[in-house]
Design a protein around this motif. Structure first.
Motif, PDB file in Angstrom:
ATOM      1  N   UNK A  78      22.679  32.008  28.204  1.00  0.00           N
ATOM      2  CA  UNK A  78      23.811  32.985  28.114  1.00  0.00           C
ATOM      3  C   UNK A  78      24.433  33.224  29.584  1.00  0.00           C
ATOM      4  N   UNK A  79      25.676  33.793  29.475  1.00  0.00           N
ATOM      5  CA  UNK A  79      26.299  34.119  30.887  1.00  0.00           C
ATOM      6  C   UNK A  79      26.496  35.699  31.037  1.00  0.00           C
ATOM      7  N   UNK A  80      26.559  36.103  32.127  1.00  0.00           N
ATOM      8  CA  UNK A  80      26.938  37.193  32.515  1.00  0.00           C
ATOM      9  C   UNK A  80      28.070  37.341  33.506  1.00  0.00           C
ATOM     10  N   UNK A  81      29.282  38.026  33.473  1.00  0.00           N
ATOM     11  CA  UNK A  81      30.282  38.109  34.365  1.00  0.00           C
ATOM     12  C   UNK A  81      29.948  39.276  35.079  1.00  0.00           C
ATOM     13  N   UNK A  82      29.504  39.056  36.293  1.00  0.00           N
ATOM     14  CA  UNK A  82      29.377  40.245  37.217  1.00  0.00           C
ATOM     15  C   UNK A  82      30.539  40.715  37.806  1.00  0.00           C
ATOM     16  N   UNK A  83      30.993  41.812  37.211  1.00  0.00           N
ATOM     17  CA  UNK A  83      32.398  42.324  37.709  1.00  0.00           C
ATOM     18  C   UNK A  83      32.040  43.802  38.378  1.00  0.00           C
ATOM     19  N   UNK A  84      30.778  44.322  38.757  1.00  0.00           N
ATOM     20  CA  UNK A  84      30.685  45.657  38.830  1.00  0.00           C
ATOM     21  C   UNK A  84      29.588  45.811  40.110  1.00  0.00           C
ATOM     22  N   UNK A  85      29.541  44.715  40.968  1.00  0.00           N
ATOM     23  CA  UNK A  85      28.572  44.941  42.168  1.00  0.00           C
ATOM     24  C   UNK A  85      29.348  45.740  43.045  1.00  0.00           C
ATOM     25  N   UNK A  86      28.844  47.022  43.598  1.00  0.00           N
ATOM     26  CA  UNK A  86      29.542  47.505  44.742  1.00  0.00           C
ATOM     27  C   UNK A  86      29.493  46.737  46.172  1.00  0.00           C
ATOM     28  N   UNK A  87      28.835  45.664  46.497  1.00  0.00           N
ATOM     29  CA  UNK A  87      28.304  45.058  47.501  1.00  0.00           C
ATOM     30  C   UNK A  87      29.281  44.015  47.956  1.00  0.00           C
ATOM     31  N   UNK A  88      30.120  43.625  47.322  1.00  0.00           N
ATOM     32  CA  UNK A  88      30.828  42.431  47.711  1.00  0.00           C
ATOM     33  C   UNK A  88      32.192  42.661  48.315  1.00  0.00           C
ATOM     34  N   UNK A  89      32.729  43.892  48.764  1.00  0.00           N
ATOM     35  CA  UNK A  89      34.137  43.983  49.398  1.00  0.00           C
ATOM     36  C   UNK A  89      34.921  44.281  48.255  1.00  0.00           C
ATOM     37  N   UNK A  90      36.161  44.058  48.439  1.00  0.00           N
ATOM     38  CA  UNK A  90      37.295  44.548  47.454  1.00  0.00           C
ATOM     39  C   UNK A  90      36.979  43.809  46.171  1.00  0.00           C
ATOM     40  N   UNK A  91      36.664  44.650  44.992  1.00  0.00           N
ATOM     41  CA  UNK A  91      36.782  44.305  43.962  1.00  0.00           C
ATOM     42  C   UNK A  91      37.487  45.177  42.833  1.00  0.00           C
ATOM     43  N   UNK A  92      38.330  45.815  43.357  1.00  0.00           N
ATOM     44  CA  UNK A  92      39.415  46.671  42.397  1.00  0.00           C
ATOM     45  C   UNK A  92      39.871  46.288  41.205  1.00  0.00           C
ATOM     46  N   UNK A  93      40.090  44.864  41.654  1.00  0.00           N
ATOM     47  CA  UNK A  93      40.849  43.902  40.496  1.00  0.00           C
ATOM     48  C   UNK A  93      39.735  43.797  39.161  1.00  0.00           C
ATOM     49  N   UNK A  94      38.566  43.596  39.707  1.00  0.00           N
ATOM     50  CA  UNK A  94      37.562  43.265  38.713  1.00  0.00           C
ATOM     51  C   UNK A  94      37.482  44.482  37.856  1.00  0.00           C
ATOM     52  N   UNK A  95      37.848  45.548  38.182  1.00  0.00           N
ATOM     53  CA  UNK A  95      37.697  46.794  37.495  1.00  0.00           C
ATOM     54  C   UNK A  95      38.815  47.085  36.637  1.00  0.00           C
ATOM     55  N   UNK A  96      40.060  46.239  36.569  1.00  0.00           N
ATOM     56  CA  UNK A  96      41.244  46.402  35.977  1.00  0.00           C
ATOM     57  C   UNK A  96      41.103  45.943  34.495  1.00  0.00           C
ATOM     58  N   UNK A  97      41.358  46.499  33.448  1.00  0.00           N
ATOM     59  CA  UNK A  97      41.087  46.309  32.072  1.00  0.00           C
ATOM     60  C   UNK A  97      41.983  44.966  31.979  1.00  0.00           C
ATOM     61  N   UNK A  98      43.224  45.108  32.340  1.00  0.00           N
ATOM     62  CA  UNK A  98      44.104  43.796  31.895  1.00  0.00           C
ATOM     63  C   UNK A  98      43.477  42.543  32.561  1.00  0.00           C
ATOM     64  N   UNK A  99      42.842  42.822  33.779  1.00  0.00           N
ATOM     65  CA  UNK A  99      42.425  41.434  34.636  1.00  0.00           C
ATOM     66  C   UNK A  99      41.527  41.054  33.689  1.00  0.00           C
ATOM     67  N   UNK A 100      40.302  42.238  33.269  1.00  0.00           N
ATOM     68  CA  UNK A 100      39.154  41.760  32.575  1.00  0.00           C
ATOM     69  C   UNK A 100      39.566  41.026  31.438  1.00  0.00           C
ATOM     70  N   UNK A 101      40.708  41.224  30.545  1.00  0.00           N
ATOM     71  CA  UNK A 101      41.138  40.498  29.372  1.00  0.00           C
ATOM     72  C   UNK A 101      41.497  39.187  29.636  1.00  0.00           C
ATOM     73  N   UNK A 102      42.061  39.161  30.774  1.00  0.00           N
ATOM     74  CA  UNK A 102      42.705  37.716  31.278  1.00  0.00           C
ATOM     75  C   UNK A 102      41.276  36.781  31.472  1.00  0.00           C
ATOM     76  N   UNK A 103      40.287  37.447  32.429  1.00  0.00           N
ATOM     77  CA  UNK A 103      39.090  36.869  32.711  1.00  0.00           C
ATOM     78  C   UNK A 103      38.268  36.401  31.663  1.00  0.00           C
ATOM     79  N   UNK A 104      37.786  37.360  30.796  1.00  0.00           N
ATOM     80  CA  UNK A 104      36.972  37.103  29.574  1.00  0.00           C
ATOM     81  C   UNK A 104      38.049  35.805  28.839  1.00  0.00           C
TER      82      UNK A 104
END
Length: 343
Positions: free
Chosen positions: A173-199
């Motif tokens: 199985x796969x896990x899309x890790x979009x919530x780690x606070x330790x990887x610099x700028x990740x604001x886009x990864x918390x955007x619902x529209x972008x997450x829909x696109x990524x998924x």
């Protein structure tokens, strides 16, 4: 033996150095004839009643090891002897990267917690695949994937897609890790529209394989109710296979550690007992709000069988340990499974 003898010795040394030492110790001792059998006899609980079928996969028991421990898939075969039902490797990025500058891993002993700002340090996709080719199929393996720190926002999806396609034959199985606070700028990864696109992009790639693999999203424990409502909508709208709740927290409130200690440590994600209630709240909210319409893997502050059962009662279908494994030792997995059998 672990808590009274090994842990006090291990905790005398730098956390990251002792992590690598422990890996080498387990790897080398497991090569001694009979040691793997000894570990299994000490820590494994084999009982059909522990089996769980979740997102189409049958787990021999519901207790897993969270991502971040075996980042490069070098020890999963040996760790399987400690009684886990599944192990999640990673976070894996397309290219190897050193992560954030050291020192970046800190124990909060009085709080039974850990603060880390590792920054997705890993050897990269090709190295991990080489390790996974040696899979002895002892248990289910999850692949936690992310983006390289240097990747530009417009290329985030390509990083996830590259990892997904390459790892597809090797993980369950796969896990899309979009919530780690330790990887610099990740604001886009918390955007619902972008997450829909990524998924959507990853699901489209999944459909090109003969055997599709479940895809989960790992979320932060610090989300408010409105953000959690968006997660429920997102999962239902995209038909995502499940959610892992939760990642580490940036919240530093109600800790026993002094302000001076916390200031000297600096930023990073908090795990362990301090986030137990926070992650359980997220699990319960998602489960209740969605009418339990999707599976949840509960992780965060599990240091006892009672902690694990709280997660399951809140709505988790499976649980994962990480910091609890470090503080309590491999006996924790056996304790949880035995407690589940009593239920």
């Amino acid at each position: 033996m672990y808590k009274h003898f090994l842990r006090p010795i291990f905790f005398l040394f730098d956390p990251e150095k002792i992590h690598h030492f422990t890996f080498s110790l387990i790897k080398s001792t497991s090569k001694i004839p009979g040691v793997s059998f000894l570990f299994r006899s000490l820590y494994s609980v084999e009982d059909k009643r522990l089996e769980r079928t979740v997102f189409g996969l049958t787990f021999k028991n519901p207790v897993g090891l969270a991502a971040g421990f075996d980042k490069n898939a070098v020890l999963y075969n040996e760790l399987a002897n400690f009684g886990f039902g599944f192990i999640e490797i990673g976070t894996v990025t397309p290219k190897g990267q050193v992560g954030n500058p050291k020192k970046r891993l800190f124990r909060l002993k009085d709080d039974q917690g850990i603060i880390n700002r590792m920054g997705f340090n890993n050897e990269g996709l090709e190295a991990v695949i080489e390790q996974l080719k040696g899979n002895k199929k002892k248990l289910i393996i999850g692949g936690n994937i992310g983006k390289n720190t240097a990747t530009k926002p417009e290329d985030y999806t390509n990083d996830y897609l590259e990892c997904f396609n390459a790892l597809h034959p090797y993980v369950d199985y796969f896990v899309l890790n979009v919530s780690c606070p330790n990887v610099g700028s990740h604001a886009k990864l918390n955007d619902k529209d972008y997450l829909e696109e990524l998924i959507g992009t990853v699901q489209k790639a999944n459909n090109t394989f003969e055997n599709q693999k479940p895809i989960l999203l790992k979320i932060a424990p610090d989300l408010n109710d409105g953000q959690l409502d968006e997660i429920v909508e997102l999962v239902n709208d995209t038909n995502l296979d499940g959610v892992i709740a939760s990642n580490t927290s940036t919240d530093r409130s109600h800790l026993k550690a002094s302000e001076d200690i916390l200031e000297s440590i600096g930023n990073g994600g908090l795990s362990g007992q301090p986030i137990k209630n926070k992650s359980t709240r997220v699990i319960k909210y998602l489960s209740d709000k969605s009418g339990k319409s999707f599976p949840i893997i509960g992780v965060g502050g599990i240091h006892s069988a009672k902690d694990a059962i709280e997660k399951i009662d809140a709505g988790a279908d499976l649980v994962q340990v990480y910091t609890g494994f470090i503080y309590e030792g491999p006996g924790l997995i056996k304790q949880i499974n035995k407690a589940l059998l009593k239920r």
